[in-house]
Design an enzyme around this catalytic site. Structure first.
Site, PDB file in Angstrom:
ATOM      1  N   MET A   1      44.520  48.131  42.491  1.00 47.80           N
ATOM      2  CA  MET A   1      43.632  47.985  41.345  1.00 47.80           C
ATOM      3  C   MET A   1      43.670  46.548  40.829  1.00 47.80           C
ATOM      4  O   MET A   1      42.652  45.987  40.428  1.00 47.80           O
ATOM      5  CB  MET A   1      44.016  48.949  40.226  1.00 47.80           C
ATOM      6  CG  MET A   1      43.043  48.911  39.043  1.00 47.80           C
ATOM      7  SD  MET A   1      43.516  49.981  37.667  1.00 47.80           S
ATOM      8  CE  MET A   1      43.050  51.591  38.302  1.00 47.80           C
ATOM      9  N   GLY A   2      44.869  45.952  40.847  1.00 45.10           N
ATOM     10  CA  GLY A   2      44.964  44.546  40.456  1.00 45.10           C
ATOM     11  C   GLY A   2      44.176  43.657  41.383  1.00 45.10           C
ATOM     12  O   GLY A   2      43.435  42.769  40.938  1.00 45.10           O
TER      13      GLY A   2
ATOM     14  N   TRP B   1      41.634  44.474  43.049  1.00 44.09           N
ATOM     15  CA  TRP B   1      40.208  44.741  42.819  1.00 44.09           C
ATOM     16  C   TRP B   1      39.642  43.743  41.815  1.00 44.09           C
ATOM     17  O   TRP B   1      38.474  43.351  41.906  1.00 44.09           O
ATOM     18  CB  TRP B   1      40.022  46.172  42.311  1.00 44.09           C
ATOM     19  CG  TRP B   1      38.586  46.562  42.096  1.00 44.09           C
ATOM     20  CD1 TRP B   1      37.711  47.051  43.017  1.00 44.09           C
ATOM     21  CD2 TRP B   1      37.858  46.505  40.860  1.00 44.09           C
ATOM     22  NE1 TRP B   1      36.488  47.295  42.434  1.00 44.09           N
ATOM     23  CE2 TRP B   1      36.546  46.969  41.113  1.00 44.09           C
ATOM     24  CE3 TRP B   1      38.198  46.089  39.557  1.00 44.09           C
ATOM     25  CZ2 TRP B   1      35.572  47.045  40.119  1.00 44.09           C
ATOM     26  CZ3 TRP B   1      37.224  46.161  38.570  1.00 44.09           C
ATOM     27  CH2 TRP B   1      35.938  46.637  38.859  1.00 44.09           C
ATOM     28  N   HIS B   2      40.482  43.317  40.852  1.00 41.59           N
ATOM     29  CA  HIS B   2      40.026  42.357  39.841  1.00 41.59           C
ATOM     30  C   HIS B   2      40.038  40.921  40.368  1.00 41.59           C
ATOM     31  O   HIS B   2      39.408  40.047  39.789  1.00 41.59           O
ATOM     32  CB  HIS B   2      40.899  42.447  38.593  1.00 41.59           C
ATOM     33  CG  HIS B   2      40.687  43.700  37.802  1.00 41.59           C
ATOM     34  ND1 HIS B   2      41.426  44.852  38.009  1.00 41.59           N
ATOM     35  CD2 HIS B   2      39.810  43.998  36.814  1.00 41.59           C
ATOM     36  CE1 HIS B   2      41.016  45.792  37.171  1.00 41.59           C
ATOM     37  NE2 HIS B   2      40.032  45.309  36.446  1.00 41.59           N
ATOM     38  N   GLY B   3      40.756  40.682  41.463  1.00 38.48           N
ATOM     39  CA  GLY B   3      40.788  39.341  42.033  1.00 38.48           C
ATOM     40  C   GLY B   3      41.990  39.164  42.946  1.00 38.48           C
ATOM     41  O   GLY B   3      43.054  39.718  42.678  1.00 38.48           O
TER      42      GLY B   3
END
Length: 205
Positions: free
Chosen positions: A130-131, A133-135
């Site tokens: 998920m982290g 996914w943000h970059g």
């Protein structure tokens, strides 16, 4: 209803979030060494509000505009900062993303069905992804790892609490419940706010 959501989303993003960014968080995160510990702490809490009002604001906008075109979208942020633990927080924060990670990463990895060690791995792996996914940056990986470890701790505590729970008349006293609820909220909110430091920072340093 949908027009109200659109105006609410605009207010969240353009008024509350923008004000906190321009007046507090951006300057402090850019040069934290120029500010006192109290101002830095204030900026951390301010950024917790910034990211909520920013994310929930654009969600309100998308739900509102979709509704005007005839599409019904579910709520995406359900007062997440009132959560009493991390499991509850991730059920109420960015619900569409959290649900996607649960359904397409956590559960396919085995969820909690393949033993405790595998569950720990699955929780941390899901949050690290998920982290990412943000970059694709180290600070997002650290943020995801912190959240994963927090979820592991929450699962462990709740499982132990169920095993050790016994009826006790003292525990049902209202004032003890109020203190317990406040402590759980305070701990959860501060843990989340601490993790946002790594989410917001542009480098590990």
């Amino acid at each position: 209803e949908y027009i109200t959501l659109i105006f609410l989303g605009l207010f969240k993003k353009l008024v509350i979030s923008s004000y906190l960014v321009l007046s507090i968080s951006d300057d402090v995160f850019a040069v934290p060494e120029n500010h006192s510990p109290f101002i830095i702490l204030l900026a951390i809490f301010a950024y917790s509000l910034v990211i909520y009002f920013d994310f929930s604001g654009y969600s309100d906008l998308s739900i509102g505009f979709a509704g005007l075109m005839g599409f019904k979208s579910p709520i995406n942020f359900d007062t997440p900062y009132l959560s009493l633990n991390l499991k509850e927080f991730w059920r109420r924060w960015h619900i569409s993303l959290s649900s996607w990670v649960r359904d397409y990463i956590y559960i396919p990895l085995g969820g909690s069905r393949k033993g405790k060690i595998r569950e720990v791995f699955n929780l941390i792996a899901s949050m690290v992804l998920m982290g990412l996914w943000h970059g694709a940056a180290t600070h997002f990986i650290i943020w995801g790892t912190i959240q994963g470890l927090g979820l592991v701790g929450t699962h462990f505590y709740q499982s132990k609490k169920k095993l050790n729970s016994q009826p006790n008349e003292e525990i049902v006293k209202k004032w003890k419940k109020v203190i317990a609820i406040f402590f759980c909220w305070f701990l959860t909110f501060n843990f989340i706010s601490f993790s946002w430091i790594f989410f917001r920072s542009e480098s590990v340093e």
